[in-house]
Structure formats: C-alpha cells, structure tokens
Scaffold this motif. Sequence first.
Motif, mmCIF file in Angstrom:
data_model
loop_
_atom_site.group_PDB
_atom_site.id
_atom_site.type_symbol
_atom_site.label_atom_id
_atom_site.label_comp_id
_atom_site.label_asym_id
_atom_site.label_seq_id
_atom_site.Cartn_x
_atom_site.Cartn_y
_atom_site.Cartn_z
ATOM 1 N N GLU A 1 0.896 -1.016 -0.090
ATOM 2 C CA GLU A 1 -0.111 -0.187 0.257
ATOM 3 C C GLU A 1 0.543 1.414 -0.028
ATOM 4 O OE1 GLU A 1 -1.945 -3.209 1.477
ATOM 5 O OE2 GLU A 1 0.090 -2.231 2.221
ATOM 6 N N ARG B 1 -3.174 -6.896 -2.927
ATOM 7 C CA ARG B 1 -2.842 -5.541 -1.598
ATOM 8 C C ARG B 1 -2.765 -4.043 -2.401
ATOM 9 N NH1 ARG B 1 0.370 -7.390 2.881
ATOM 10 N NH2 ARG B 1 0.142 -5.270 2.815
ATOM 11 N N TRP C 1 1.200 -9.603 -1.694
ATOM 12 C CA TRP C 1 0.893 -8.343 -2.220
ATOM 13 C C TRP C 1 0.800 -7.129 -3.162
ATOM 14 C CZ3 TRP C 1 7.390 -7.999 -0.841
ATOM 15 C CH2 TRP C 1 7.027 -8.272 0.340
ATOM 16 N N GLU D 1 -5.707 -3.107 -5.010
ATOM 17 C CA GLU D 1 -6.463 -2.316 -4.417
ATOM 18 C C GLU D 1 -6.654 -0.446 -3.934
ATOM 19 O OE1 GLU D 1 -7.476 -4.692 -1.048
ATOM 20 O OE2 GLU D 1 -8.381 -6.059 -2.491
ATOM 21 N N ARG D 2 -4.895 -0.684 -3.388
ATOM 22 C CA ARG D 2 -4.841 0.614 -3.140
ATOM 23 C C ARG D 2 -4.198 1.817 -4.124
ATOM 24 N NH1 ARG D 2 -2.128 3.699 1.220
ATOM 25 N NH2 ARG D 2 -2.889 1.822 3.090
#
Length: 376
Positions: A128, A171, A168, A174-175
């Motif tokens: 993120e 994630r 990773w 998504e960020r």
Amino acid sequence: MQYQLEHTDPNSSARAGRIITAHNEIPTPIFMPVGTVGSVKGIHVKDLQEEINAPIILGNTYHLYLRPGQEVLKQAGGLHRFSSWNRSILTDSGGFQVFSLSEKRKLTARGAEFRSHLDGSKHLFTPENVVDIQRVIGADIMMAFDECPPGDSDYNYAAQSMELTHQWLKRGVERFKNSEPLYGYDQTLFPIVQGAGYTELRRRSAEYVASFEMEGNAIGGLAVGEPEEVMYEMIQVVNAILPKDKPRYLMGVGTPVNILEAIGLGVDMFDCVMPTRNGRNGMIFTSQGIINIKNEKWKKDFSPIDSNGHCAFDTLYSKAYLRHLFVAREMLGPQIASIHNLSFYLWLVSEARRQIENGSFSGWKEKMVQQLARRL
C-alpha cells in the motif's frame, strides 16, 4: 495510459507499438535511461531531451523515498517539476533495492522492513505505501511491490517468494484503485511476473498477473545471475500468456544483444544502468561492437567514436580524444561516453522498430547480434 499495437514481425514475436501517457507518446520497443535518484547520472535534462531524445526515463522509489523524501517531492509538485523533466517517468517499486539489502531487511506478510543504506534508519515498505509513495513521486507508470528472488533460488524459495509477490499485488492494486493522482494527470500501475527460472512458476505468475487486467505488465527477476538461455526461455513462456494488446516491460535488461533477443520474443520496454555505468568506466557500445576506450590501441585512432553517428558526439570527437580524456581523468570523458551509449541504445531500439515495420527484423537481428557482441 493507452497502448496501440501497430506492427508485428512475420518471423518472430517482435512488435512495434505506441504508449500514450499524460506527458507524451512513446514509440515501442523503447529503452528507458535509468535516473535512479531523479537524475540520469552525469546527463543534463537538455541532453536527454535533445541529444539522446529519450521519451521516458526511470526513477527508483527506494532511493527517492530516502532522499530527497516525500515531503520535498510533494512540495515540488512531483518528480517531473522537481527535475525539470516534462516527458514520461516510470518508477521501479524499490523491491529490487530492498531485497538486495539481504542483511538489513526482514520480510513479513505485511511488507518488508529494512534499514537505510544511508544512515541505518529503520523503514517499512508495504504494497500500500509503495503505491502512496509513487503517487507522491508522480510517475506516469508505477510498479507493484514485489520480491525479487536471486537467480539461483531453489524451487521452494522461488515458489514462496512468488506467492508473497501475488499477495502483495492484490493489496497494491486495491490501494491503487482506491487512491487518486496528486498532480492532475493519470497514472497507471504495472504488476510484475516472478517465478525465477522455473517454467511452472512463471506460467502461474503470468496467469495471475494477467487476471488483473491492468494497462501493462512487467517481467521481473531476470538478469539476476541465471544463464542467458534461461532468461530467454522464461521470457518466451511469460509472453505466451501476457495479453498481446498491452505493453510488456522486461526489468533491468540489459546488453544490446539481450535487448534484441528479447524484442524478438515480444518485449516492448527495457531499462538498465549498463549504458551509463559501463560508459563511466570506459566501455563504449557501438554498431560494430564493444570498445574499451582505455586500451592503448585507441591512442592514435582519430576516427569517429562510431562511424554510424548515432549522436552528434560520435563525429565531433575521435576515439583518441575520448581515450585521452579517460586517461587524464577528465570528467568530460565519462559524460561523453554516457551520452554516446544512451544514444546508441535509443538508436538500437528505434532501428529495431523500423525493421519490424518493414518486416525485416529477424534477418537484421541475426546480423546485428553477431556484430554487437564483438570486442573491438
């Protein structure tokens, strides 16, 4: 970002296309000079734009995060304004740099804890915050956070590393999708295929990466110590899976011969420190082969650096004069060598593109790889 596939070679997987970012258009195949800390070492922006004519350069998240830092970059309005570069920028996620600090880092599911090589301070990179940092840098093309395993990794380590990279990636995407650019223009995020030198892992990773349907994809973890034939085999495996209508970026590669072979396997984008790093040490890449300009044999050779004249310096300066600058330890020597080498790399991918457009790439490539590997 947009990508347009314009031509394909009838006898190989080579392609010519065009990447369109908020800053400019980038003809592919393309080589990206490496500006690790926001500067291509020893090269003025004016020379990058006018002499070398690079449409895109690379910066590194790890180094820019540590220095000058996010606060300075944000106040400057991003790396473009900070460095006075008005064309495209791609940023590496910093994964390769973090994982090269093998004695100074710790991997967890959360991310990578590491100590700065500058002052030993402790930091944490997560999927993120690596996206957040690249938002602050303002790169047109950002890379997802990944682990880059050594080229000699055993199967179990490579598999575990790939799974961590995949976790990773989910994630990070998504960020990326839940955050916004900071400077009024669009950015894009490329996932990275891993899997070391194992065909099964590379296939699995390429399929997983492709499933995210991002605007482009990268191939990481090659040219890190594995034999060249393994690298080419892995590129072929991955490119058979990655979508043809999106650009493919081979990270950290390589020699002129590596680049031509990878273009023939369907790669569109390249970066490497070799043109500038080797240039600073007197290795000159030319259309006829490789020169060690410090050698005595060039002392009285008043012919151009490269008779093909890929940049103005090639005919302005002789081999003898360039050798003199290196022997005298005059800083102009490494600068001329770096500009020449970058100009040569940009000429090489541009000529590859022209050959693809003409349908003559394969035959031209076979001739060129013989010339380019020679030591003169």
